[in-house]
Scaffold this active site. Structure first.
Site, PDB file in Angstrom:
ATOM      1  N   ASP A 107      61.098  50.815  28.872  1.00  0.00           N
ATOM      2  CA  ASP A 107      60.108  50.432  27.880  1.00  0.00           C
ATOM      3  C   ASP A 107      60.616  50.794  26.500  1.00  0.00           C
ATOM      4  O   ASP A 107      61.503  51.626  26.374  1.00  0.00           O
ATOM      5  CB  ASP A 107      58.867  51.300  28.093  1.00  0.00           C
ATOM      6  CG  ASP A 107      57.753  50.513  28.693  1.00  0.00           C
ATOM      7  OD1 ASP A 107      57.942  49.303  28.877  1.00  0.00           O
ATOM      8  OD2 ASP A 107      56.712  51.112  28.976  1.00  0.00           O
ATOM      9  N   ASP A 129      54.111  52.039  32.102  1.00  0.00           N
ATOM     10  CA  ASP A 129      52.912  52.842  31.962  1.00  0.00           C
ATOM     11  C   ASP A 129      51.635  52.079  32.296  1.00  0.00           C
ATOM     12  O   ASP A 129      50.673  52.657  32.724  1.00  0.00           O
ATOM     13  CB  ASP A 129      52.822  53.442  30.556  1.00  0.00           C
ATOM     14  CG  ASP A 129      53.170  52.421  29.489  1.00  0.00           C
ATOM     15  OD1 ASP A 129      53.160  51.222  29.794  1.00  0.00           O
ATOM     16  OD2 ASP A 129      53.453  52.830  28.346  1.00  0.00           O
ATOM     17  N   ASP A 145      52.333  47.260  35.265  1.00  0.00           N
ATOM     18  CA  ASP A 145      53.712  47.648  35.586  1.00  0.00           C
ATOM     19  C   ASP A 145      53.844  48.092  37.026  1.00  0.00           C
ATOM     20  O   ASP A 145      54.940  48.188  37.556  1.00  0.00           O
ATOM     21  CB  ASP A 145      54.159  48.808  34.693  1.00  0.00           C
ATOM     22  CG  ASP A 145      54.337  48.383  33.263  1.00  0.00           C
ATOM     23  OD1 ASP A 145      54.538  47.178  33.054  1.00  0.00           O
ATOM     24  OD2 ASP A 145      54.288  49.241  32.376  1.00  0.00           O
TER      25      ASP A 145
END
Lengths: 330, 1076
Positions: free
Chosen positions: B428, B769, B773
């Site tokens: 990310d 998160d 996901d």
């Protein structure tokens, strides 16, 4: 998301194996080229050759530490064991009086066993020693070799000598002879300079005659063995405390040769196979005269000597021997 | 909705990105802001402008959202049909289209009075509580049983059963036969059960860490029932309930909004998009997921209030469905699990084949079948490293603990190693690579760009602060700002203080606080008389202040906003503190600077001011922000300031480390490509000298299509492009480019990317998160959830949780993982070695007929006694070389236990040990009277309990117990022989390539603890328990402890030579065959 396994067809597997065994492209046999195989073989030849040499060397060094005539340690043999002849599979002497074949094997064994005790042989090889004294032959700095042995004449066994005996050691008449001998232990002064003898009793020792308990305790976890001991103790106690005379009655009378079952001090000490070449082990013969027929009788013989303990709980043959006697008569 | 609120929320497990806008709620009662502004404030838009902000927002609102949900559908397509149907059904939800009347009818409720308690109770009983069903957990008993039959346990069970069979045969032949075999069977079963319990306990312990982590604060909901407002646990909500929510609340179920007052929600847990979204009660979109009148379960209401009706509860909510879909994604076996399985197969194969081979040999040697079975048991027990799996578990949990200290919380023990074999990390951006906070990065004034310090503590602001322009600029920054520090934080470092205000204002506040000192005091001195907050139509913010100069009675008007809008209003520009007319050259300079900063992916703001002439605006002048009774043109432009969410300072280093460790780092972000690329460049995901196709095209002034794609190393791919790619194209992309950034991707596309990477045979780590996901986290070889920002669903699906959300922690994890792989190799090599020394006695016993050199129980004492601590100690060994400088291991080629390791352990060191132990054994026998020559074929007589006059080499006669005791002494001797050589084995296993002196003889203290434990356990067994012969140990003469020492030295020297040649001739035949 589903894991897809590559399925190989049977043909592919065979093909892969073929290629593994011999890969024509790389000239590999079982995954290695010729040189690689040669290296590997050479390597292991050298490596294992070296390992063997190392082993031989260390063994040689080790053997230097042990002498030829006496073992380095004898701590395990503090108490010599007792053993009977004829030697049978389960320490039981079973005689079918009417069936000659049942005891003939015993007789054969005994004949062979007693052959070296023949008076002629004894006279030829061994000395006549003074009874009641150890026959010591110290080295005194110089190797005194070979050492002499004392005579134990077969005739000393009296009725059990089997010489000119039509009853075949009493086996044919149901009055069998059983020979008792004490294990040889090098440099052991049995009896500690006092006379010793063998005594036998008929004894129903309950748990003791349970073959599993005749055997020494075997590997078992501590906890389990303790539990077992706990479970078993009442049985032992009940049978041991009021000695049942049944076996003693069944055993009846017996005579011992030499008289009183005594073993003379002159046969000690033993100096070992190498030095004491013609050593003759002293014997005590027990002739059972009127064993109750068709009953299994438990007999225990023990040596009464000042320096031989006969109450070792673990070693059931330390200074004693237990065997079964059964005379079958029709 | 304030920062404090969001923190506690985060603790409760909901993902809340620090509130970007919307601090309004808190400010309501706060400062002297005119009341009439209140309504306006509620509809504030995000306060600042990106270069192409408008376009982006449009995309988000229209196209993107749809794509996201389409992505959602796509990625679940291969799922089972009924699940897809369920999702479809959900998407067909039409509650948002219905009017309030229709809704009331449909759900039998009343908007004013709510449900009656009885209705609610009925519905609750019918539909179940409003909570997500936790992911289906394997029942504890199944987990336990798995431990009981996994690995070597099966072999040991076979051994135990064989024991009992042997006992059964004995018992049937002789009712009073000895119980030895039954006992041995029990001991083996006990070993299996104990190691099983131990492994289970270890697993449970590491799961418990997570359980405490997951503890949720029970949520409350304000509901109208029986015409009364009640606070009830959110779990008891039922369909049809009327609930009220306000800023800061987590939405307790899927609700249809009925009346709304300035409500904004953060749907990031659903979509990954952290932009707040306005809610209203109007039906705005056919798609239920996009219409504004639906609030989703577990999303957060950022500000405002709303009343709504519950339309879905628990697992039937959108989030619930995604969560249950994620649990449907198969969890793949971890690489270490595969390796251990492989290893168990090798050892098990060896054990079974040798066992069966010797069973056949024994039978053909005319041994009794019963004896042959007992041999078989011995061989199995000798071959199986009973303690190894427990050791591996301990080793892994030790590493897990070590990693937890470094902020990597490992949920699944085996995942410890997975990170070490990772070859691709999909990371990310926000929060992981960046600090997750807007920070001033550049300033432009006096025709010059200055760089501001963006490090975590801002300590080092080095730009030129002497210019008069800076004085003016700093005044605007300070005054034209509504953000405030929460009270009572004087002792906290500025950068850590909690701020009430949106992200950009927070950045400006902290920036000015660091440079100027007490901002609040400055604001107090420059009393604010009027203010226009930011809104999306104006795109500027304005405030009017009295100045702090008592001689200057003029008002100061300060303004900030979108640079182009600000510039429009200006006629002059300040250079070096002097106002100059804004001509074309200065305008051009402004544009260059603006483009440049925008090109860095930064958010740019323009600042201007105007001193209102005192004669026109006397002190008593009343400013009216509605009529704007003050000038809005001919202002003086002061400067530009750009902000970015800067990378964490540890990240570039971590990325470089990953690079050198052969790990490809791929950035996957929902952010704009320009920002993504800028961050990627600054952290090194796109290295300084590599170019994308677009870069090359720009440099060579040719069309993108003309560029030879092979020239580009880096690629920035947007979600839109990714959507149109076939899997083959994606594969091509992943193989051809070493540096890839995926921008504007929806979280669902992560799953596609992960699968693409896995097709390349890579071990993929994924960070995430959001709830969305979770499928990707599950699918990844190792899913890494963010501890701070991560949602519960993500943490549940992940194998590992980063407590500090920091990418650098992953790198330490990789390092630990690689180290543990190396050290496990050493541990296994160490443990396997003595198996040969334990096995050989049985083989020789069968073939040559020696008295048994070592008993089964004694073997168990080595495997589960002396060897345990030393093999764990190897886990503390430091790496031999820089493990971060080599490629990740190849899943299929670099095995944990390879041919070389097995051969070297079994046929080299193992054999030496066997020979050494035999020497000790033979020494004991020879010195007691049985010289080697006599031992051969002695077995039958030796073991016959009725032979009580067995002759030794000297003519002495032994009773069976005397022999038995000697046999046990032999066991003890053999045991000590192995133990002494295992010490050497332990020392040589410290390294695989380096000399032990290079590694440091005393560096690993635990090794010495292990050696001490070995010796102490052996001493206790021999001397402490020597009198309790039940364990088959006897007191061994002191000198016998040293008989095997020459062999121990030989082992050590041999291994040093092996390592020396490996170092001298890398790549040689020796290296290939001797390096494991």
């Amino acid at each position: 998301m589903v894991i897809q396994k590559e399925k190989k067809s049977c043909g592919q597997v065979v093909e892969e194996w073929k290629e593994f065994v011999w890969n024509p492209r790389t000239h590999q046999f079982m995954g290695r080229t010729g040189t690689s195989w040669a290296f590997i073989l050479l390597f292991y030849l050298v490596f294992y050759g070296f390992l063997t040499a190392m082993f031989t060397l260390t063994m040689w060094v080790m053997l230097q530490t042990v002498s030829d005539h006496t073992p380095k340690y004898q701590d395990r043999l503090a108490t010599p064991g007792l053993m009977i002849r004829p030697k049978t599979e389960n320490l039981d002497v079973i005689v079918n009086v009417s069936d000659a074949e049942s005891w003939d094997q015993h007789v054969q064994k005994l004949n062979k066993f007693l052959e070296p005790y023949n008076d002629s042989i004894q006279a030829q090889k061994n000395d006549v020693c003074r009874p009641g004294r150890y026959y010591e032959q110290p080295d005194n700095g110089v190797l005194n070799y070979p050492k002499r042995a004392c005579q134990f004449n077969r005739t000393q066994l009296g009725d059990c000598s089997g010489i000119g005996d039509p009853t075949h050691y009493g086996y044919s008449t149901g009055q069998p002879c059983v020979f008792i001998k004490m294990n040889r232990v090098i440099n052991f002064y049995a009896g500690a300079n006092q006379s010793m003898n063998v005594t036998c009793v008929g004894k129903d020792v309950g748990a003791c005659l349970d073959p599993s308990s005749l055997t020494p305790p075997k590997p078992r976890p501590l906890l389990l063995s303790l539990t077992l001991h706990f479970l078993r103790s009442p049985i032992t106690g009940s049978s041991a405390l009021p000695p049942r005379d049944e076996d003693a009655e069944n055993l009846g009378n017996f005579v011992m040769f030499p008289a009183n079952g005594s073993i003379d001090l002159m046969y000690f000490p033993y100096y070992g196979k190498k030095f004491h070449v013609n050593y003759t082990q002293p014997l005590v013969a027990v002739k059972f005269l009127n064993v109750t027929p068709n009953v299994e009788v438990n007999v225990e013989c023990r040596i009464n000597a000042a320096n031989i303990a006969t109450d070792d709980e673990r070693d059931k043959f330390a200074g004693r021997v237990a065997f079964k006697l059964r005379i079958n008569k029709t | 909705m304030g920062q404090a609120g969001s923190d506690s929320e985060g603790g409760a497990g909901l993902r809340v990105k620090p509130a970007l806008p919307g601090t309004e709620g808190r400010q309501f009662g706060g400062r002297a802001a005119p009341k009439k502004w209140a309504r306006q404030r509620k509809t504030l838009e995000i306060y600042s402008v990106e270069l192409s902000g408008t376009k982006d927002i449009d995309q988000t609102d229209k196209g993107d959202g749809k794509e996201k949900y389409r992505g959602l559908k796509n990625c679940f397509e291969p799922k089972k049909n009924h699940q897809r149907e369920e999702l479809k059904k959900e998407l067909d939800l039409d509650d948002h289209k219905l009017s309030i009347k229709e809704l009331e009818e449909k759900y039998g409720t009343n908007f004013i009075t709510g449900l009656s308690s009885t209705q609610a109770a009925e519905l609750l009983a019918q539909n179940g509580p409003n909570a997500l069903t936790p992911p289906k957990e394997t029942p504890e008993i199944i987990k336990f049983l798995k431990q009981m039959v996994g690995g070597f346990s099966i072999l040991l069970w076979i051994g135990a059963i064989l024991c009992w069979i042997a006992y059964g045969i004995q018992y049937s032949m002789n009712k009073s036969s000895s119980l030895d075999n039954a006992y041995l069977g029990c001991v083996l079963a006990l070993v299996v059960i104990l190691t099983g319990i131990f492994a289970y306990y270890q697993e449970a312990k590491s799961t418990n860490i997570m359980a405490t982590f997951n503890k949720m604060i029970p949520q409350q909901a304000l509901v109208i029932r029986d015409s009364e407002k009640k606070t009830i646990p959110a779990e008891q909500l039922v369909v049809g309930d009327i609930v009220e929510i306000k800023g800061g609340d987590r939405i307790p179920a899927d609700i249809r909004l009925l009346s709304v007052q300035g409500c904004k929600v953060d749907n990031s847990s659903l979509t990954g998009e952290s932009e707040p979204q306005a809610r209203s009660s109007e039906f705005t979109h056919d798609n239920a997921l996009e219409t504004k009148n639906i609030g989703f379960y577990s999303t957060t209401c950022l500000e405002g209030t709303a009343t709504g009706m519950v339309i879905n509860t628990g697992d039937r909510t959108i989030i619930g469905q995604i969560a249950s879909l994620a649990s449907g994604v198969g969890n793949e076996k971890t690489p270490i699990a595969i390796e251990i399985e492989h290893f168990v197969h090798i050892v098990g194969g060896v054990a079974i084949s040798i066992g069966i081979l010797f069973f056949i040999i024994a039978v053909s040697l005319k041994y009794h079948v019963l004896d042959s079975i007992i041999f078989l048991i011995g061989i199995i027990v000798a071959n199986v490293p009973e303690g190894l799996l427990a050791t591996v578990t301990v080793t892994l949990s030790l590493t897990a603990k070590r990693m937890a200290k470094k902020n990597c919380l490992v949920k699944n023990l085996e995942a410890v190693e997975t990170l070490g074999s990772t070859s691709i990390i999909c990371s990310d951006k926000t929060g992981t690579l960046t600090q997750n906070r807007m920070t001033v990065a550049h300033l432009w004034f006096d025709n010059q760009i200055f760089i501001a310090d963006t490090s975590e503590d801002h300590s080092n602001q080095v730009f030129d602060q002497s210019s008069g322009t800076w004085a003016s600029l700093s005044k605007i920054i300070t005054l034209c700002n509504r953000a405030e520090f929460s009270p009572g934080q004087e002792n906290i470092p500025i950068m850590k203080r909690v701020v009430v205000g949106d992200a950009s204002e927070t950045a400006l506040l902290k920036f000015s606080e660091v440079i100027l000192g007490d901002v609040m005091e400055i604001r107090k001195r420059n009393h604010k008389v009027a203010e226009i907050p930011f809104n999306s139509t104006n795109k500027f913010q304005l405030s009017i202040h009295k100045t702090d100069d008592p001689n200057d009675k003029r008002f100061l008007m300060v303004m900030k906003g979108a640079p182009e809008r600000i510039l429009e209003k200006c006629s002059t520009i300040m250079v070096n503190g002097q106002e100059q007319p804004l001509d074309e050259t200065t305008a051009a300079a402004f544009h260059t600077a603006y483009m440049e900063l925008g090109g860095l992916g930064e958010r740019v703001l323009g600042f201007c001011h105007l001193y209102l002439p005192a004669d026109e605006f006397p002190e008593s002048y009343s400013f009216d922000v509605d009529t704007m009774n003050f000038p809005m043109s001919n202002l003086c432009f002061v400067g530009l300031l750009s902000m970015i969410d800067p990378p964490r300072s540890t990240v570039p280093d971590a990325v470089t480390k990953c690079r050198s460790a052969g790990i490809k780092v791929i950035m996957v972000t929902g952010d704009h490509p320009i920002t993504a690329k800028a961050i990627a460049k600054s952290v090194g995901i796109i290295s300084a000298n590599s170019e994308t196709v677009e870069d090359i095209a720009k440099r060579l002034h040719i069309a993108v299509e003309q560029v030879n794609k092979r020239d580009a190393k880096a690629a920035v791919v947007t979600g839109t492009e990714l959507k149109d790619m076939s899997p083959e194209q994606l594969d091509e992309l992943l193989t051809n480019y070493s540096e890839i950034v995926f921008a504007r991707t929806s979280p669902q596309q992560k799953l596609i990317i992960v699968e693409g990477c896995q097709r390349q045979n890579a071990v993929v780590a994924v960070t995430g998160d959001g709830v969305n996901d979770s499928p990707a986290l599950k699918k990844a070889d190792i899913g890494i959830a963010m501890g701070i920002a991560g949602s519960d669903a993500a943490k549940n699906a992940a194998d590992m949780v980063l407590l500090d959300d920091n990418f650098a922690s992953i790198v330490t994890g990789v390092e630990e993982g690689r180290l543990i792989f190396d050290n496990l190799k050493k541990t296994i090599a160490y443990t396997l070695t003595k198996n040969i020394a334990e096995l050989c006695p049985f083989l020789i016993y069968i073939i040559v007929g020696l008295p048994l050199p070592i008993g089964t129980i004694t073997i168990l004492f080595i495997d589960l006694g002396t060897d345990i601590i030393p093999s764990i100690a190897l886990a503390y060994e430091k790496a031999e070389s820089d493990i971060m400088n080599r490629k990740p291991r190849h899943k299929k080629k670099d095995r944990l236990v390879n041919q070389q390791l097995a051969i070297y352990s079994y046929l080299h060191i193992g054999l030496m040990q066997a020979v050494g132990a035999f020497v000790v054994y033979l020494t004991v026998y020879a010195q007691e009277g049985f010289q080697p020559g006599i031992l051969a074929n002695l077995r039958v007589e030796w073991e016959n309990d009725n032979v009580n006059d067995l002759e030794d080499s000297y003519g002495q006669q032994w009773t069976s117990y005397q022999r038995k005791y000697l046999e046990w002494t032999g066991y003890t001797a053999f045991f000590v022989g192995i133990m002494v050589q295992q010490i050497a084995d332990l020392l040589i296993r410290k390294t695989r390539r380096n000399s032990i002196f290079q590694q440091g003889f005393f560096r690993n203290k635990v090794i010495w603890l292990g050696i001490a434990s070995q010796i102490i356990i052996a001493l206790i067994l021999s001397y402490g328990l020597g009198s309790v012969t039940a364990l088959n140990f006897t007191m061994l003469r002191p000198q016998y402890w040293f008989v095997a020492v020459p062999y121990a030295i030989l082992i050590w020297v041999y291994d040093e030579v092996r390592k020396l040649f490996i170092r001298l001739y890398p790549g040689s035949w020796w290296d290939k065959n001797m390096y494991y």
